[in-house]
Design an enzyme around this catalytic site. Sequence first.
Site: not given
Ligand code: PHE
Length: 352
Positions: A160, A181, A207, A221, A264, A320
């Site tokens: 990120w 995010h 970003r 998002q 995750v 998620a």
């Molecule tokens: N937050 C992650 C991204 O910006 C996406 C994501 C969200 C992945 C939730 C897994 C679970 O790339």
Amino acid sequence: MTGPTSQSIHELVQTALDQLKDLDNAASLDQWRVAYLGRRGHLTQVLRGIAQLDVDQRREVGVLGNQAKRTLEESLVQRVDEVAHAQLEKAFTGDQLDVTLPGRPSSIGRLHPTTQIIREICDAFNTMGFNVVEGPEVEWDHYNFEMLNIPQGHPARDMWNTLWVDHPAPSDGRKMLMRTHTSPMQARVMEAAGPPIRVIVPGKCYRYEATDATHEWHFYQVEGLAVDKGITFADLKGTLYEFARRLFGDERRVRFRCDYFPFVEPGVDMSIDCFACHGEGTGCRVCRDSGWIEIMGAGMVHPKVLARVGYDPNIYTGFAFGLGPERIAMLKYGIDDIRLFYSNDLRFLRQF
Ligand code: PHE
């Protein structure tokens, strides 16, 4: 000096009204107004003179003076009206104005394509029982990274590119940032409420990014989170499969592949079969020969993330996901450059 008399007021009014009835345009009407009713106008001066009269005259002449003022004012309004009407009538009969022409339609605004697609995405998840919540765009390192199992110095932070905010008195390093995010809302929602949880979070992210056809420095998002007793990977697959079919049609096929996100375990990315080549792949520019198009990241909520917000990972599980609505809109409408969304070009925006 002799003050005004009933006679002189009467004559003044007569003269004024005689002149008024011959005036036929706005400029001369205004001159008339200044000449009689203006600060140095004839009538104004007469009214001032009343103060010098004897008391018994003052009352009588005073009443007349005020009447005269009202008469002139009302006559002026009436004449202005008559002149305006006469001009309109002249224009009409003289073919200068066609009052029967239909009016110009006022242009009606529309929703931005991103807003439209976010609403569509939210509708799809709403009907599956997810509530919509929103969160801050300026976020703490704590929620954007720490609570998501990405401690300081963790190599995953490189995923990120971050815009840091110069917060006053940063005694222990930079702590405030534009969220990269919507995932920080996972922790915020779980902290604020106990299980079961089923939410989606649409919102803007930022970003530190060089822009090109597929990258913007700000974008949206939609995050999703479901936590309860007994939630399994099958729930994740079923929910996201249903979502893909609602947005992209019933015959859509989906594919899950392993992917890595620190918050995750296991983590996946989800793709849909390419609508341009119907999954054929070879020679297709849209899916770059693969037959598949990636639309989101997802996974089972990491036990460490659950534990950090005080949920017992031995009792609760969850899934998620995070998807980019612009990307979904690009796929759905065949838009080939993400920068079009925020360049404010009406020729683009009017197409939606
Ligand atoms: N937050 C992650 C991204 O910006 C996406 C994501 C969200 C992945 C939730 C897994 C679970 O790339």
